[in-house]
Design a protein around this motif. Structure first.
Motif, PDB file in Angstrom:
ATOM      1  N   HIS A   1      -6.443   5.305   5.748  1.00 51.41           N
ATOM      2  CA  HIS A   1      -5.729   5.961   4.642  1.00 51.41           C
ATOM      3  C   HIS A   1      -6.419   7.272   4.281  1.00 51.41           C
ATOM      4  CE1 HIS A   1      -3.520   6.489   0.952  1.00 51.41           C
ATOM      5  NE2 HIS A   1      -2.823   5.374   1.181  1.00 51.41           N
TER       6      HIS A   1
ATOM      7  N   MET B   1      -7.538  -0.582   6.216  1.00 50.76           N
ATOM      8  CA  MET B   1      -6.727   0.252   5.337  1.00 50.76           C
ATOM      9  C   MET B   1      -7.538   1.469   4.857  1.00 50.76           C
ATOM     10  SD  MET B   1      -5.174  -0.686   1.587  1.00 50.76           S
ATOM     11  CE  MET B   1      -6.805  -0.580   0.824  1.00 50.76           C
TER      12      MET B   1
ATOM     13  N   ILE C   1      -7.153   4.762  -3.190  1.00 47.40           N
ATOM     14  CA  ILE C   1      -5.921   4.229  -2.598  1.00 47.40           C
ATOM     15  C   ILE C   1      -5.242   3.309  -3.608  1.00 47.40           C
ATOM     16  CG2 ILE C   1      -4.975   2.893  -0.662  1.00 47.40           C
ATOM     17  CD1 ILE C   1      -7.626   3.524   0.838  1.00 47.40           C
TER      18      ILE C   1
ATOM     19  N   CYS D   1       0.841  -1.193   0.000  1.00 41.59           N
ATOM     20  CA  CYS D   1       0.000   0.000   0.000  1.00 41.59           C
ATOM     21  C   CYS D   1       0.879   1.246   0.000  1.00 41.59           C
ATOM     22  CB  CYS D   1      -0.875  -0.047   1.259  1.00 41.59           C
ATOM     23  SG  CYS D   1      -1.955   1.352   1.400  1.00 41.59           S
TER      24      CYS D   1
ATOM     25  N   PHE E   1      -3.116   0.232  -4.075  1.00 37.57           N
ATOM     26  CA  PHE E   1      -2.656  -0.918  -3.273  1.00 37.57           C
ATOM     27  C   PHE E   1      -2.671  -2.179  -4.120  1.00 37.57           C
ATOM     28  CE2 PHE E   1      -6.618  -3.251  -2.427  1.00 37.57           C
ATOM     29  CZ  PHE E   1      -7.577  -2.314  -2.775  1.00 37.57           C
TER      30      PHE E   1
END
Ligand SMILES: [Zn+2]
Length: 365
Positions: free
Chosen positions: A219, A215, A224, A137, A226
């Protein structure tokens, strides 16, 4: 408390996704949303166990062995498994099984056998592949800590006896926010460069939902970046059988005496002795013949299991002692294991072990 609350807890003990493909563990009958009036724990669901639940006014039976294992094509209320099932259904008693998934976790059935024998240095005999994943990530430098913490709290970063394992390295991430985006840093329509950390952390496949939710929560970005990577690494805490070491080497006679005493086993069947004392052993509750070659390869002195057939004993071939203490005898303490776990989690809830002796095997000595 609902039946679902108890099931959800058992899923944390031994996720049903860890059951073998031939198994039928899980909720066999019942509505998860039902208010639970009490739990009766057993190894096998028999009619006498259902009668006991009715008497106690408990509406959840948790067993190791699934009541329905193979397909049922007809329900005969007067015979066999379907008689037990029909009785459970008529009396609104849910039936749940925690079977090979409990065999397959290092804290499960075999661990209980190891407890009874006082085994040290316990390891899974045959670990399972395909259960480990890695999350990679990318996160702004200042947000590394809270993200790491959130992932660890969700259960990621566990390797053997080590927790909070991760790796991070700094780099530069770029992105250009499009129309309608609301970037955390940078401006719409302009390429932005941000100093980011590439964070890597391992997790077990059944934790994926929880780990990804953690996550997303921790975050700061709305999108995101990842990766989830499937690993071929063996899972050290999931698999079949268990090896361990006795406190001191014992003669086979002394060892068999110990097993008879600790497991109330009337009979132990064993292959020809090898002339060696017994110290490193493998154990597998229930039918364990599929692990004979693995036990030999692991270099143990003896493999203690159950349900060995005549020809299985030949496989020992002077390299190991194979010992069969009986299926029920090997797994009987699974009831204690489940009872203790439930009592610890729900101390004020009605949980009982069955008083019914369900072993269908008798011995004429
Ligand atoms: Zn069994």
């Amino acid at each position: 408390m609902k039946t679902l609350d108890i099931i959800n807890f058992l899923e944390t003990v031994a996720p049903s996704s860890l059951q073998e493909s031939y198994d039928n563990a899980g909720l066999i009958y019942g509505a998860p949303e039902t208010e639970c009036t009490g739990v009766l724990v057993c190894l096998d669901v028999t009619e006498a166990v259902i009668d006991e639940a009715i008497r106690m006014k408990f509406n959840l039976v948790i067993a190791h062995h699934p009541l329905v294992f193979k397909g049922l094509k007809k329900l005969n209320p007067d015979r066999g498994i379907s008689q037990v099932l029909v009785k459970a259904i008529k009396n609104d008693i849910s039936v749940y099984a925690i079977h090979t998934n409990l065999d397959n976790v290092i804290t499960g059935v075999n661990n209980k056998i190891a407890d009874k024998l006082g085994l040290a240095d316990r390891k899974i005999l045959v670990g399972k592949e395909g259960l480990l994943k890695k999350l990679v990530c990318y996160v702004p430098v200042a947000h590394l800590d809270p993200l790491q913490q959130a992932l660890f709290t969700a259960g990621a970063g566990q390797i053997g006896q080590y927790s909070e394992c991760s790796f991070a390295v700094k780099g530069e991430g770029t992105f250009k926010a499009g129309d309608g985006a609301d970037p955390f840093v940078g401006a719409v329509g302009k390429r932005h460069m941000e100093e980011e950390m590439r964070l890597e952390v391992m997790f077990s496949s059944w934790q994926q939902k929880k780990v990804l939710a953690a996550m997303r929560e921790a975050h700061p970005y709305e999108e995101i970046a990842f990766d989830i990577i499937n690993l071929e690494n063996l899972h050290n805490e999931v698999g079949s059988g268990l090896t361990g070491v006795l406190q001191e080497p014992l003669t086979p006679d002394t060892f068999f005496g110990l097993v008879k005493e600790r497991f109330s086993a009337p009979v132990i069947r064993f292959s020809p002795l090898t002339g060696k004392k017994i110290q490193k052993i493998a154990v597998c509750g229930g039918a364990g013949s599929f692990l004979i070659s693995n036990a030999i390869a692991a270099g143990v002195d003896l493999f203690l299991t159950a349900d060995l057939k005549y020809h299985d004993f030949f496989e020992a071939d002077g390299r190991i002692v194979l010992a069969d203490m009986g299926h029920f005898e090997s797994e009987q303490f699974t009831q204690d294991l489940l009872f203790d776990l439930l009592k610890q989690k729900f101390p004020n809830f009605a949980v009982l072990k069955t008083g019914v002796a369900t072993n269908p095997v008798n011995y004429f000595l």
